[in-house]
Design a protein around this motif. Sequence first.
Motif, PDB file in Angstrom:
ATOM      1  N   TYR A  98      26.643 -19.968 -39.328  1.00  0.00           N
ATOM      2  CA  TYR A  98      27.544 -20.658 -38.400  1.00  0.00           C
ATOM      3  C   TYR A  98      26.813 -21.689 -37.535  1.00  0.00           C
ATOM      4  CZ  TYR A  98      30.357 -17.074 -40.390  1.00  0.00           C
ATOM      5  OH  TYR A  98      30.987 -16.271 -41.310  1.00  0.00           O
ATOM      6  N   VAL A  99      25.517 -21.521 -37.327  1.00  0.00           N
ATOM      7  CA  VAL A  99      24.755 -22.581 -36.671  1.00  0.00           C
ATOM      8  C   VAL A  99      24.615 -23.775 -37.610  1.00  0.00           C
ATOM      9  CG1 VAL A  99      22.456 -23.227 -35.830  1.00  0.00           C
ATOM     10  CG2 VAL A  99      23.539 -21.127 -35.013  1.00  0.00           C
ATOM     11  N   ALA A 100      24.355 -23.518 -38.899  1.00  0.00           N
ATOM     12  CA  ALA A 100      24.223 -24.616 -39.868  1.00  0.00           C
ATOM     13  C   ALA A 100      25.499 -25.448 -39.933  1.00  0.00           C
ATOM     14  CB  ALA A 100      23.885 -24.059 -41.248  1.00  0.00           C
ATOM     15  N   PHE A 101      26.646 -24.797 -40.017  1.00  0.00           N
ATOM     16  CA  PHE A 101      27.890 -25.554 -40.126  1.00  0.00           C
ATOM     17  C   PHE A 101      28.353 -26.090 -38.771  1.00  0.00           C
ATOM     18  CE2 PHE A 101      27.781 -23.401 -44.178  1.00  0.00           C
ATOM     19  CZ  PHE A 101      28.088 -24.463 -45.023  1.00  0.00           C
ATOM     20  N   ASP A 102      27.859 -25.519 -37.692  1.00  0.00           N
ATOM     21  CA  ASP A 102      28.100 -26.116 -36.386  1.00  0.00           C
ATOM     22  C   ASP A 102      27.385 -27.463 -36.286  1.00  0.00           C
ATOM     23  OD1 ASP A 102      29.056 -25.856 -33.511  1.00  0.00           O
ATOM     24  OD2 ASP A 102      26.893 -26.053 -33.188  1.00  0.00           O
ATOM     25  N   ILE A 103      26.181 -27.557 -36.852  1.00  0.00           N
ATOM     26  CA  ILE A 103      25.467 -28.832 -36.879  1.00  0.00           C
ATOM     27  C   ILE A 103      26.268 -29.869 -37.668  1.00  0.00           C
ATOM     28  CG2 ILE A 103      23.436 -30.008 -37.817  1.00  0.00           C
ATOM     29  CD1 ILE A 103      22.790 -28.570 -35.290  1.00  0.00           C
ATOM     30  N   LEU A 104      26.796 -29.479 -38.813  1.00  0.00           N
ATOM     31  CA  LEU A 104      27.616 -30.406 -39.601  1.00  0.00           C
ATOM     32  C   LEU A 104      28.856 -30.826 -38.824  1.00  0.00           C
ATOM     33  CD1 LEU A 104      28.271 -31.942 -42.168  1.00  0.00           C
ATOM     34  CD2 LEU A 104      29.215 -29.823 -43.128  1.00  0.00           C
ATOM     35  N   TYR A 105      29.514 -29.873 -38.194  1.00  0.00           N
ATOM     36  CA  TYR A 105      30.701 -30.146 -37.389  1.00  0.00           C
ATOM     37  C   TYR A 105      30.383 -31.166 -36.294  1.00  0.00           C
ATOM     38  CZ  TYR A 105      34.909 -28.746 -34.640  1.00  0.00           C
ATOM     39  OH  TYR A 105      36.095 -28.700 -33.947  1.00  0.00           O
ATOM     40  N   ARG A 106      29.303 -30.925 -35.559  1.00  0.00           N
ATOM     41  CA  ARG A 106      28.906 -31.827 -34.482  1.00  0.00           C
ATOM     42  C   ARG A 106      28.570 -33.218 -35.020  1.00  0.00           C
ATOM     43  NH1 ARG A 106      27.086 -29.438 -29.555  1.00  0.00           N
ATOM     44  NH2 ARG A 106      27.422 -27.183 -29.526  1.00  0.00           N
ATOM     45  N   PHE A 107      27.878 -33.278 -36.148  1.00  0.00           N
ATOM     46  CA  PHE A 107      27.460 -34.570 -36.667  1.00  0.00           C
ATOM     47  C   PHE A 107      28.652 -35.375 -37.175  1.00  0.00           C
ATOM     48  CE2 PHE A 107      25.063 -37.188 -39.931  1.00  0.00           C
ATOM     49  CZ  PHE A 107      24.539 -38.054 -38.981  1.00  0.00           C
ATOM     50  N   LEU A 108      29.596 -34.714 -37.812  1.00  0.00           N
ATOM     51  CA  LEU A 108      30.806 -35.407 -38.247  1.00  0.00           C
ATOM     52  C   LEU A 108      31.574 -35.963 -37.052  1.00  0.00           C
ATOM     53  CD1 LEU A 108      31.974 -32.928 -41.026  1.00  0.00           C
ATOM     54  CD2 LEU A 108      31.211 -35.282 -41.399  1.00  0.00           C
ATOM     55  N   LEU A 109      31.664 -35.175 -35.983  1.00  0.00           N
ATOM     56  CA  LEU A 109      32.308 -35.658 -34.760  1.00  0.00           C
ATOM     57  C   LEU A 109      31.524 -36.817 -34.168  1.00  0.00           C
ATOM     58  CD1 LEU A 109      33.220 -32.260 -33.045  1.00  0.00           C
ATOM     59  CD2 LEU A 109      34.822 -33.898 -34.045  1.00  0.00           C
ATOM     60  N   SER A 423      18.539 -42.539 -33.036  1.00  0.00           N
ATOM     61  CA  SER A 423      18.561 -43.080 -34.398  1.00  0.00           C
ATOM     62  C   SER A 423      17.781 -42.183 -35.347  1.00  0.00           C
ATOM     63  CB  SER A 423      17.983 -44.497 -34.420  1.00  0.00           C
ATOM     64  OG  SER A 423      18.802 -45.383 -33.680  1.00  0.00           O
ATOM     65  N   ALA A 424      16.624 -41.688 -34.892  1.00  0.00           N
ATOM     66  CA  ALA A 424      15.803 -40.820 -35.731  1.00  0.00           C
ATOM     67  C   ALA A 424      16.488 -39.484 -35.998  1.00  0.00           C
ATOM     68  CB  ALA A 424      14.450 -40.595 -35.079  1.00  0.00           C
ATOM     69  N   VAL A 425      17.118 -38.921 -34.960  1.00  0.00           N
ATOM     70  CA  VAL A 425      17.819 -37.641 -35.124  1.00  0.00           C
ATOM     71  C   VAL A 425      19.009 -37.808 -36.059  1.00  0.00           C
ATOM     72  CG1 VAL A 425      19.197 -35.900 -33.923  1.00  0.00           C
ATOM     73  CG2 VAL A 425      17.044 -36.694 -32.924  1.00  0.00           C
ATOM     74  N   ARG A 426      19.761 -38.880 -35.878  1.00  0.00           N
ATOM     75  CA  ARG A 426      20.921 -39.110 -36.740  1.00  0.00           C
ATOM     76  C   ARG A 426      20.501 -39.369 -38.183  1.00  0.00           C
ATOM     77  NH1 ARG A 426      23.693 -42.627 -31.996  1.00  0.00           N
ATOM     78  NH2 ARG A 426      25.141 -41.026 -31.207  1.00  0.00           N
ATOM     79  N   ALA A 427      19.417 -40.110 -38.382  1.00  0.00           N
ATOM     80  CA  ALA A 427      18.934 -40.358 -39.736  1.00  0.00           C
ATOM     81  C   ALA A 427      18.528 -39.056 -40.414  1.00  0.00           C
ATOM     82  CB  ALA A 427      17.758 -41.333 -39.704  1.00  0.00           C
ATOM     83  N   ALA A 428      17.897 -38.161 -39.669  1.00  0.00           N
ATOM     84  CA  ALA A 428      17.494 -36.872 -40.235  1.00  0.00           C
ATOM     85  C   ALA A 428      18.717 -36.041 -40.620  1.00  0.00           C
ATOM     86  CB  ALA A 428      16.626 -36.113 -39.237  1.00  0.00           C
ATOM     87  N   LEU A 429      19.716 -35.996 -39.747  1.00  0.00           N
ATOM     88  CA  LEU A 429      20.911 -35.201 -40.039  1.00  0.00           C
ATOM     89  C   LEU A 429      21.711 -35.810 -41.177  1.00  0.00           C
ATOM     90  CD1 LEU A 429      22.122 -34.225 -36.446  1.00  0.00           C
ATOM     91  CD2 LEU A 429      20.691 -32.916 -38.035  1.00  0.00           C
TER      92      LEU A 429
END
Length: 571
Positions: A98-109, A423-429
Amino acid sequence: MMSVLLGGSPHQQWATGLAGQRRACSRMGSQGLASYRRNSSHDGSDITGPDLYLYDTATRQKRLFTVRDPDRTQPGVDMYVCGVTVYDFSHIGHARVYVAFDILYRFLLDKGYPVRYVRNFTDIDDKIIKRARETGEHWQSLTQRFIDEFHTDMEALNCLHPVLEPRVTDNIPAIISMIQSILRNEHAYCVDGDVYFEVATLPQYGALSGRKQEDNRAGERVDVDGRKRGPADFVLWKAAKPGEPAWDSPWGQGRPGWHIECSAMIASHFGEEGIDIHGGGRDLIFPHHENERAQTMAATRHSGGCGCETGSSGDGRELARYWMHNGFVNVDSEKMSKSLGNFFTIRDILGATPAAALRWFLLSTHYRAPLNFTPTALDQAADRVYYVFQTLADAEAAARAHDPEVDLSDGRPLPGEPCALLSAVRAALADDLNTPAALAALGPPLRELNELAGKRGKGAAGRQAALLALRASLVHALRLLGLLGPAGDAGAPDAVLAGVRALALKRAGLTEADVAAAVERRAALRAARDFAAADGVRTKLAARGVALMDGAPGGGTQWRPLPLYAPGPSS
C-alpha cells in the motif's frame, strides 16, 4: 464533497489531511464515485511532467502510461488495488503493497490526473470464519475491528485514502450477477449448490502469469474437489455450510469464492470497460489475478474487445490495461513466516520505530525487487529520517531567527519553473516508480540546506531567500514521497522529531529529565577536568541509544537518538 477529495492541486488535496479524506470517503460510496465520473470538469489538458513508464506484468516490459481514452470527457485514471482480508493485524508485506501504490497515486495526482483509486476489503472468507470461531467474536464485529486497525496503520504510514473502499458483503448482488453472466457464456458449471469456473473453456487463461494450461492446479484457498471437471477449476460460489454466514442466490444459500469478488466490484464501480491499473503483491499474480482476468473475459465475451494491448478482440474484455505487482518481503533473507518466528506486523514495528522511518525503508528498495527486512536496514532508515527532519527543523529555526514573521506555511505551490530537486524526484518516479533514485536525489539539497542553516551559512549572500527556496522544494519533494504530512499533524517535522526522541527514550528506559541530569553531570566533570569520567557518561548514554552533541544549533549540549533497533516479532 468531491472537491475535498479530488479537486484542486495535489498539494491542496494532501494538505486536507487523511482524516478529512476518510470522512468524505465514508459518505461518498459508489454513488459518489459515479457522480465524480459524471461531473468532473477535468479535461486532461494540464497533465505535466515527464512521461510515465510502468512495468506491466502481462507484457513483461515497461510501457509508456497512457489513459484508456484520452478523448473521453473525463480522461482520468482508474486504479484498483487488492485489499486485505480483515481477520488480523496487517503485516509488513501489506505495508509494502500500500505504500508502493500510494506513491503511484500521489505521482498521478502530481502529474494532474484525476484518479479514481479503489481498494477493497475482503470481509467474508474461510480465515475470517475460522478466527471468529476461535475467538468467539461475531464475524462482522471481527472484520470491522480489523478494518479500523488497518486504517490506523495506513494513516500512520501517511497513505492517502482511496476514493472508495468497497466490502465484499456490500456487493453480493453484483457478484451473483457476474456469476450468472459467466454461466450464460458457458464458462462455469454448478455442482450441489457450488459454482465452478471451467478453466479449459478459456484459451487465454494463463496469459497473465505465463502458465500453460497443463501446469495449472487448484490454487490457494481452493480445496481439491473430485466433483470438478478440471483440477484448475476454481470456485465462484460456495454452498452454505451449517453455522456459516450465507446469502440467497439462484443456486441456493452460500457465499462468494475469493477470486470473483474483485472482478465483480471492478465491474460494479468502474463499469465493464475495465480499468487502467490493477495492482497488488507478486503473490497475487497466480492464481488470484489470473482468475480475476479470466472471470472478466468470460463474463463479457459477447461485449467485444476493449482495444487493450493484451486483449483478444471479440473474446471478452480485458480487466486492466496495466498489471502491477510489488516484490516479496524477506526477513534476514528468509521468507517471513509465523512458523519461523520472524513475522512482523506493522504495529510491531511502529511500536519501536517512527512511521516515517518504516516508510523510508520501504521506499529504499524498488517496489518490484525483493525487500530484505533487517534491523540494520531499518536502523539506517530511522537515522536518515532523523537527519532529514532535523535539517528541516534547523532551516525553519534559522529562517525565523532572520525574520520572525516569515511565512513557512506548508503545501504552497513553488513559484516559477520546477526546481532541480523536484525535477530529479519526478524523473525518478516516472521511471517505473524508482523510489531509491528519488531518495538519493534528496542528498545534495539536504547537505546544502544544512550548510545554509548552520554557522557557515550565516554570512552567505542571499541566505534567507536561498534557504526558503531550498526548504520549500524539499518540503514538496517529501510530500510527493509521502514522507511529510500536513502542517500541524503527526507527519510535520517537529512532531516526527519528537516521536523519534520519545521512542529512543522508551527503548533506553530513560526520561528527558534523566538525560538532562546526565548532561549536567558530564558538564560538572569536564569543569573539574575529569575528562575520563565525562567521556564515560557520554559512552554509557551512547550504549543506550542516546548521543550527546556539543556545539549543536541552539547552543550547549543537545542529544539525538542513535540506531539500536530490535523489534520483537508477533507470536
